[in-house]
Motif scaffolding. Structure first.
Motif, mmCIF file in Angstrom:
data_model
loop_
_atom_site.group_PDB
_atom_site.id
_atom_site.type_symbol
_atom_site.label_atom_id
_atom_site.label_comp_id
_atom_site.label_asym_id
_atom_site.label_seq_id
_atom_site.Cartn_x
_atom_site.Cartn_y
_atom_site.Cartn_z
ATOM 1 N N MET A 155 0.496 -1.017 -0.098
ATOM 2 C CA MET A 155 -0.367 -0.352 -0.278
ATOM 3 C C MET A 155 0.818 1.212 0.275
ATOM 4 N N ASP A 156 0.550 1.924 -0.896
ATOM 5 C CA ASP A 156 1.220 3.145 -1.431
ATOM 6 C C ASP A 156 1.535 4.177 0.505
ATOM 7 N N PRO A 157 2.759 4.436 1.009
ATOM 8 C CA PRO A 157 2.208 4.786 2.644
ATOM 9 C C PRO A 157 2.105 6.124 2.694
ATOM 10 N N THR A 158 2.626 7.249 1.155
ATOM 11 C CA THR A 158 2.727 8.314 0.740
ATOM 12 C C THR A 158 1.020 8.759 0.818
ATOM 13 N N LYS A 159 0.349 7.714 0.875
ATOM 14 C CA LYS A 159 -1.290 8.655 0.342
ATOM 15 C C LYS A 159 -1.808 8.340 1.684
ATOM 16 N N LEU A 160 -2.130 10.101 2.355
ATOM 17 C CA LEU A 160 -2.833 10.787 3.357
ATOM 18 C C LEU A 160 -3.965 9.477 3.792
ATOM 19 N N ASN A 161 -4.883 9.698 3.016
ATOM 20 C CA ASN A 161 -5.876 8.557 3.150
ATOM 21 C C ASN A 161 -5.998 6.997 2.549
ATOM 22 N N THR A 162 -5.641 6.561 4.002
ATOM 23 C CA THR A 162 -5.567 5.108 3.561
ATOM 24 C C THR A 162 -6.639 4.229 2.844
ATOM 25 N N PHE A 163 -7.469 4.855 2.542
ATOM 26 C CA PHE A 163 -8.410 3.565 1.991
ATOM 27 C C PHE A 163 -8.229 3.516 0.534
ATOM 28 N N GLU A 164 -7.831 5.137 0.362
ATOM 29 C CA GLU A 164 -7.350 5.292 -1.313
ATOM 30 C C GLU A 164 -5.922 4.660 -1.517
ATOM 31 N N ALA A 165 -5.090 4.640 -0.723
ATOM 32 C CA ALA A 165 -3.793 2.921 -0.636
ATOM 33 C C ALA A 165 -4.176 1.557 -0.914
ATOM 34 N N TYR A 166 -5.541 1.710 0.355
ATOM 35 C CA TYR A 166 -6.019 0.072 -0.286
ATOM 36 C C TYR A 166 -6.371 -0.030 -1.620
ATOM 37 N N ALA A 167 -7.246 1.016 -1.979
ATOM 38 C CA ALA A 167 -8.127 0.472 -3.650
ATOM 39 C C ALA A 167 -6.871 0.387 -4.436
ATOM 40 N N GLY A 168 -5.062 1.044 -4.195
ATOM 41 C CA GLY A 168 -4.333 0.846 -4.905
ATOM 42 C C GLY A 168 -3.362 -0.303 -5.104
ATOM 43 N N ALA A 169 -4.030 -1.105 -4.130
ATOM 44 C CA ALA A 169 -3.174 -2.280 -4.389
ATOM 45 C C ALA A 169 -3.804 -3.929 -4.061
ATOM 46 N N VAL A 170 -5.078 -3.557 -3.832
ATOM 47 C CA VAL A 170 -6.530 -5.098 -3.409
ATOM 48 C C VAL A 170 -6.398 -5.992 -4.366
ATOM 49 N N ASP A 171 -6.327 -4.960 -5.624
ATOM 50 C CA ASP A 171 -6.544 -5.906 -6.704
ATOM 51 C C ASP A 171 -5.703 -6.746 -7.102
ATOM 52 N N GLN A 172 -4.262 -7.223 -6.675
ATOM 53 C CA GLN A 172 -3.659 -7.954 -6.296
ATOM 54 C C GLN A 172 -4.505 -9.484 -5.566
ATOM 55 N N ARG A 173 -5.101 -8.724 -4.020
ATOM 56 C CA ARG A 173 -6.046 -10.074 -3.839
ATOM 57 C C ARG A 173 -6.870 -10.444 -4.261
ATOM 58 N N GLY A 174 -7.352 -9.175 -4.714
ATOM 59 C CA GLY A 174 -8.651 -9.915 -5.672
ATOM 60 C C GLY A 174 -9.109 -11.111 -6.817
ATOM 61 N N ASN A 175 -7.848 -10.907 -7.085
ATOM 62 C CA ASN A 175 -7.615 -11.192 -8.637
ATOM 63 C C ASN A 175 -6.052 -12.066 -8.851
#
Length: 453
Positions: A155-175
């Motif tokens: 997850m991108d630690p520079t994103k102040l909104n951690t939900f935005e960081a989550y959205a940017g990484a979670v495709d790995q888990r889903g697919n």
């Protein structure tokens, strides 16, 4: 002169309305911060019932508990809405280790919800590390076949909104399993969805595509991911072993639990407030989403305690199966459509029981503007982030019926420390923060009910 008089009347009427609204909102906060039983409710849900994955006995106990609670609070109507839900079970605890020559290093993993099991003997194979699907495809089947694909994009630690960081990484888990299987991989691992460095693997939902071989997939803790990545650089030919015992059983009968206060003037217009009752099997589900459930019930309790008689029907919904299927949210929207119900707005709390920051709004520009006009009334309570945003997974299906969606936004910095892990426990929720969240939701619903959209 008449125009000036009209403007004066409009101004004084608006000022008076704002003044009375301010007084009522203060009363709501005072009531909840002084008398709320929501923290005790959360303790019961997490400690007496515990994990509540859809289809489990814990989920059924949570259904019974929340129905009895709302009946005890004297809501005008309490009922169950039947839904069929997935029934995935983890089985015996997973085992995993890095085999580096003669050295065997154990690492923490957790099977992903929906994954198949490994063979009874487990899987041991060489590992290919990638950051994204494009990198995986560029490797091709020749390099991936027979191996375990390890997705290690943090997850991108520079994103102040951690939900935005989550959205940017979670495709790995889903697919991730499907993309790896297309190239002949025998298993897949994914770095846990958190910025925290620890030994707690984060489970979560994954899915398989039709026509692609099914391979087992697990999440590895962030410390484990760092160790595996480092070890691969030092010893490219090492192997990884993991064994998991999960299975998917036939769909099970479950329920959304609904309680309501009937509207006094427009009872056929409904405002929903809710959270999801299910949680992952590893956790007590305190932040995800026991907090949202008790906060939603507390909104109705506080209205009754203060003698607030809403114009519209206020309905608390405990949704089932948000974590691995969204059957409750879809089923509720179908129920509303089938019964020709008119929903004005829906509010969901599913971002943890932390300090309130505001609300995200899904609606037309005019609807957003109407809600944002209430900022002066809500800002004194720390609710500054009110504007376009997301609503919530469970209420999302209602959008097709023109319902305005509002997502409660607490401070996001700590949520993914606990999300989908065994440490999402009652003790991690602060009583005052939980109550402030409930009061924030109650204040918003008071305004939605009084003024509509």
């Amino acid at each position: 002169m008449k125009k000036l008089l009209l403007l004066f009347c409009l101004f004084t009427t608006g000022a008076y309305a704002q003044s009375t609204d301010s007084v009522t909102i203060r009363k709501i906060y005072n009531e909840i911060l002084t008398n709320s039983p929501s923290y005790e409710w959360l303790r019961q849900l997490t400690k007496q019932i515990g994990p509540r994955l859809s289809g489990s006995s814990g989920a059924q106990k949570a259904v019974d508990w929340s129905k009895q609670l709302m009946e005890k609070e004297g809501f005008d109507r309490v009922f169950l809405q039947e839904v069929m839900v997935p029934h995935w079970v983890r089985g015996a605890r997973e085992v995993a280790y890095i085999q580096n020559g003669k050295q065997k290093i154990t690492v923490p993993i957790a099977a992903l919800g929906g994954s198949i099991a490994t063979s009874p003997k487990g899987i041991e194979a060489p590992v290919i590390e990638v950051k994204n699907f494009q990198e995986l495809r560029e490797l091709g089947a020749e390099k991936v076949k027979g191996k375990i694909v390890f997705y290690n994009r943090p997850m991108d630690p520079t994103k102040l909104n951690t939900f935005e960081a989550y959205a940017g990484a979670v495709d790995q888990r889903g697919n991730g399993a499907t993309e790896a299987a297309k190239l002949g991989a025998v298993g897949a691992l994914v770095r846990s969805m958190t910025t925290a460095m620890d030994d707690n693997p984060h489970t979560g939902s994954m899915r398989y595509a039709t026509g692609v071989p099914l391979i087992p997939m697990a999440a590895i803790s962030t410390n484990g991911a760092e160790l595996l990545s480092k070890s691969l650089k030092e010893t490219p030919g090492l192997t990884f072993y993991f064994k998991q015992n999960c299975e998917t059983l036939p769909d099970a009968k479950s329920y959304n639990v609904v309680g309501e206060i009937r509207g006094s003037e427009k009872p056929d217009e409904i405002i929903v407030v809710g959270g999801h009752l299910d949680s992952w099997d590893l956790a007590e589900g305190a932040h995800d989403d026991g907090s949202g459930c008790v906060q939603s019930i507390e909104v109705l309790r506080a209205f009754k305690a203060l003698g607030i008689k809403p114009k519209r029907t206020i309905r608390a919904v405990m949704f089932m199966n948000e974590e691995n299927g969204l059957r409750g949210g879809i089923g509720y929207a179908d129920y509303a459509k089938k019964n020709n119900e008119k929903h004005l707005a829906a509010v969901e709390s599913d971002n943890g029981g932390f300090t309130p920051r505001g609300f995200g709004i899904v609606g037309t520009p005019e609807q957003r503007a109407n809600i944002m006009a209430w900022k002066p009334l809500l800002a004194p309570y720390g609710l500054h982030e009110i504007g376009a945003g997301s609503g919530g997974a469970d209420i999302g299906p209602l959008a097709q019926q023109g319902v305005v969606l509002l997502g409660f936004k607490p401070d996001p910095q700590r949520y993914f420390d606990y999300h989908h892990t065994g440490i999402d426990r009652f003790e991690t929720v602060n009583k005052r923060e939980l109550e402030l969240g409930a009061a924030s939701m109650a204040a918003l619903i008071y305004l939605l009910d009084k003024y509509g959209l």
